[in-house]
Write an enzyme that holds these catalytic residues in place. Structure first.
Site, PDB file in Angstrom:
ATOM      1  N   HIS A 137      52.803  26.193  44.678  1.00 14.04           N
ATOM      2  CA  HIS A 137      53.367  27.501  44.364  1.00 14.04           C
ATOM      3  C   HIS A 137      53.013  28.555  45.405  1.00 14.04           C
ATOM      4  O   HIS A 137      52.941  29.752  45.098  1.00 14.04           O
ATOM      5  CB  HIS A 137      52.957  27.967  42.968  1.00 14.04           C
ATOM      6  N   HIS A 253      47.896  31.656  40.749  1.00 19.98           N
ATOM      7  CA  HIS A 253      49.160  31.780  41.476  1.00 19.98           C
ATOM      8  C   HIS A 253      48.964  31.717  42.994  1.00 19.98           C
ATOM      9  O   HIS A 253      47.909  32.107  43.513  1.00 19.98           O
ATOM     10  CB  HIS A 253      49.834  33.107  41.127  1.00 19.98           C
ATOM     11  N   SER A 303      46.951  35.331  37.941  1.00 16.41           N
ATOM     12  CA  SER A 303      46.997  35.905  39.279  1.00 16.41           C
ATOM     13  C   SER A 303      45.686  35.651  40.022  1.00 16.41           C
ATOM     14  O   SER A 303      44.612  35.684  39.415  1.00 16.41           O
ATOM     15  CB  SER A 303      47.242  37.412  39.206  1.00 16.41           C
ATOM     16  N   GLU A 505      56.704  26.999  35.208  1.00 20.33           N
ATOM     17  CA  GLU A 505      55.388  27.637  35.233  1.00 20.33           C
ATOM     18  C   GLU A 505      54.962  27.948  33.804  1.00 20.33           C
ATOM     19  O   GLU A 505      55.387  28.945  33.220  1.00 20.33           O
ATOM     20  CB  GLU A 505      55.436  28.916  36.054  1.00 20.33           C
ATOM     21  N   TYR A 549      59.917  29.878  34.112  1.00 23.61           N
ATOM     22  CA  TYR A 549      58.697  30.002  33.316  1.00 23.61           C
ATOM     23  C   TYR A 549      58.816  29.335  31.950  1.00 23.61           C
ATOM     24  O   TYR A 549      59.913  29.087  31.440  1.00 23.61           O
ATOM     25  CB  TYR A 549      58.339  31.484  33.138  1.00 23.61           C
TER      26      TYR A 549
END
Length: 748
Positions: A137, A253, A303, A505, A549
């Site tokens: 990713h 991520h 994140s 995701e 997602y």
């Protein structure tokens, strides 16, 4: 005896792969014929190959910003292959690929499968069931290679050069893993990785039931809103006890490199893999071609920018908790901050730090993992404990029964308004906001685009409720499909380890529910086979395709970015769980012959019909009196210290003329004191050696290349020079290689 030998020769002829894994030839290939192999021995192989596509003039894949075009290379991209197979039954095996790309992809997977068919009889056992194509990713790789139209829009279509670099590199990586196959053992363990991830949509996460969330509250410092566990699978060769690789799963991520970055890299997981490989290869207990795969997990709402989201509007305030807006009521000035955000390098320092934190945690686990007690064991021999299954499933109108007994259905793919708002890792524009379902707050232009694409029917609106539909992409097939409705459902198993291969995701809680469902079902279904061992379940992706997602129904109701990007309606997660559980029986060691599986409808392969508006390289000019590779600006000093940056500028040519796969555009060379010859110390796969390229005059076709070395603390004393490797295209189309060399300098 003659009959026996003839039968044995015939069997080996039709199973040529059985001979590859053993250095001792035929005798090694049949050394287990006197009995079953040990229940902790498998057929193992690892491989790695370059998949770096065009590093300039191509839109980067991840942030969907058409202005973000590549201008060079910070770190080469790789495909890392891990093969786990049966010693008892060679056809039982799987290949887990970890690509330094934004995701897996349908067209890429088709290309790999087609290429394997052309590689000969020894590769016939690899197919849809047992190949997983997962992406780390990274948002810092070149795009223009995805199968569906929607992600092609910002990249001006599809680029065959970008696509072939990935496919061909994956095939080479698989070949290297296949040719390295040998008996070996697997060990599994977990550790915590601290300060490498946070939940960027905490407001949506908190919509999940408190009772459920409380199960994951580890401490005051760890509220359970993200998973801190890194799971590691180690690969060890039986013949000499050497370690050949690791495969890890951890969620964060690939957005450490920010949206204003234009240098190609594998982001934080690319850093972690490179650091691990370089460290372990110095260890005599590991092979020189040791491969470290750092795969993604359930990171949909996770994140790496661990300092949180802040408003870049002079207010000094954090972004609003509910919808990530700033003082102007918009998302565009809300930006997440990595641990080194004050360093003005477009996220590179933060990226390296987050990668380093994953690497250090993995290394600690690797060094203490007991290879004996942590070994994965099968039942009745290592061969019978390796299984793989895959099917395609149409999500556009799937009716099924939820686990609470009620009926539900999925819908044709659609994206909501908050999809266009982006996230704090990469905010959108045009006035969209997360957690905002009011179309009146949207720009008239986007409302017009939405209606021009397709005005969703009442049934479609009701099916996706409470998501307000911005782009009804799943019901548009012209000029070809905009986004997938047919999804990959895939599971791997080796002993008690179950791998969910996710095409989307999954958020933190969505991944937990998915893993828990597989663990519960497999514990009952395979009780005898597991022999009281607790199932270990990991999730890897985004893989095989890209289906955006997968949020929980509660998070979907909040309609932040993750919920708005959940394609198939509020029951998307439960549909994935339902189809995965349905495939579980096929992972049994003694699968009954009456258990017949339908492969499902095939998704389209658009790789040869996709549109492209990407101009090619016309020619490479050079300034009057100069040649390609000439030094324009030489190194500035005769001596440099560690921590400084040394660079040189050369008359350049477009890097798209030659991707230099398995080679390099730039190098740092050190003079050997023994004989005065030069040897390469760094190349463009190293984080500290950066290659920049810029067009100087479009009409004349001139350009410049910069080779910059950020001198690391572990650089040895000595005399060095910088070298540039390029390829120039003449007006007639002929491409000629050249080199450029800077003056020498000393590092002390």
């Amino acid at each position: 005896m003659v009959t026996f030998l003839l039968c044995l020769f015939t069997w080996l002829w039709y199973h040529p792969d059985i001979l590859h894994p053993f250095h001792d030839g035929l005798s090694g290939g049949i050394k287990y014929l006197s009995g079953l192999p040990p229940d902790d021995h498998y057929l193992l192989g690892v491989g790695k190959a370059d998949i770096t596509g065009p590093v300039v003039e191509i839109n980067m894949m991840g942030y969907a910003d058409p202005k973000q075009l590549g201008t060079g290379l910070r770190q080469r991209l790789y495909c890392r292959s891990f093969i786990v197979g049966s010693l008892e039954n060679p056809s039982d095996r799987f290949v887990y690929l970890v690509l330094d790309t934004q995701s897996g992809d349908t067209a890429v997977r088709y290309g790999i499968l087609s290429g394997l068919q052309d590689m000969g009889r020894g590769y016939a056992m690899y197919g849809h069931d047992n190949i997983a194509v997962t992406g780390t990713h990274s948002h810092s790789g070149p795009g223009a290679w995805l199968n569906y139209l929607l992600p092609q829009i910002t990249s001006k279509g599809f680029d065959q050069q970008s696509y072939r670099a990935i496919v061909d590199g994956c095939l080479l990586s698989i070949r290297r893993a296949h040719e390295s196959l040998q008996p070996g053992t697997l060990a599994v363990g977990t550790t915590k990785v601290q300060n490498a991830n946070i939940n960027r949509s905490l407001y949506a996460y908190l919509a999940n039931p408190e009772e459920e969330r409380s199960r994951y509250n580890a401490s005051a410092e760890d509220d359970g809103s993200v998973e801190k566990d890194l799971t590691m699978l180690t690969f060890q060769r039986a013949s000499d006890g050497k370690n050949i690789g690791i495969l890890t799963w951890f969620p964060t991520h690939g957005t450490s490199m920010l949206g204003n970055n234009t240098l190609i890299s594998g982001d934080n997981k690319g850093v972690a893999a490179d650091l691990f490989e370089k460290h372990i290869r110095k260890d005599s207990s590991a092979t020189e071609d040791f491969v470290a795969g750092f795969s993604q997990a359930n990171m949909g709402d996770v994140s790496p920018n661990v300092l949180g989201a802040w408003c870049e509007d002079g207010s000094g305030q954090m972004c609003s908790f509910e919808n990530s807006t700033c003082s102007d009521g918009k998302n565009s000035k809300c930006h997440a901050r990595g641990p080194m955000f004050r360093v003005p390098d477009n996220g590179a320092s933060s990226c390296f730090e987050i990668g380093k934190r994953q690497y250090e945690a993995a290394l600690r686990l690797y060094t203490r993992l007991d290879r004996s007690s942590a070994r994965l064991r099968g039942s009745g021999g290592g061969g019978s404990s390796v299984k793989a299954v895959h099917s395609f499933h149409d999500m556009s109108n799937f009716t099924f029964t939820l686990r609470n007994g009620t009926q539900a259905r999925t819908c044709p793919a659609a994206l909501g308004y908050s999809f266009a708002a982006g996230t704090s890792d990469g905010p959108g524009a045009f006035g969209f906001r997360q957690h905002d379902s009011d179309p009146s707050n949207t720009s008239p232009m986007w409302n017009a685009v939405s209606r021009m694409l397709k005005d969703p029917s009442e049934s479609q609106v009701a099916c996706h409720y409470p998501k307000p539909i911005l782009l009804d992409v799943g019901e548009v097939q012209k000029p070809y499909a905009w986004t997938p409705n047919i999804v990959d459902i895939q599971l791997f198993r080796v002993g008690p380890l179950f791998i969910i291969v996710s095409p989307g995701e999954a958020t933190t809680m969505a991944g937990r529910r998915w893993k828990e469902a597989i663990a519960q079902q497999s514990a009952g279904l395979f009780a005898k086979e597991l022999d009281d061992a607790k199932p270990i379940v990991v999730i890897g992706g985004p893989a095989n395709s890209y289906t955006h997602y997968i949020a929980t129904e509660e998070e979907y109701g909040i309609q932040r970015y993750e919920g708005a990007s959940t394609l198939y309606g509020p029951h998307t997660l439960e549909a994935y769980i339902d189809r995965s559980v349905a495939l579980l029986p096929y992972l049994g060691y003694g699968m009954p012959p009456e258990l017949v599986r339908e492969p499902g409808p095939l998704p389209p392969d658009n790789s040869n019909r996709s549109m492209s508006f990407i101009p090619g390289v016309v020619y490479d000019g050079k300034p009057w009196g100069r040649s390609h590779g000439d030094v324009v600006t030489d190194v500035g000093k005769a001596q440099y210290a560690r921590g400084e940056t040394v660079y040189a500028v050369f008359v350049g040519a477009n890097p798209r003329n030659n991707l230099r796969l398995e080679q390099t555009y730039a190098a740092v060379e050190r003079r050997r004191p023994e004989d005065g010859t030069w040897e390469t110390e760094r190349d463009d796969s190293d984080w500290g050696l950066v290659f920049h390229w810029s067009r100087k005059n479009k009409l004349l076709g001139t350009s410049e290349a910069v080779v910059a070395w950020e001198i690391e603390e572990d650089a040895a004393d000595g005399v060095y020079r910088l070298r540039y490797f390029g390829d120039a295209k003449a007006v007639g189309g002929e491409v000629t290689a050249f080199t450029g060399v800077s003056s020498s300098f000393r590092v002390t």
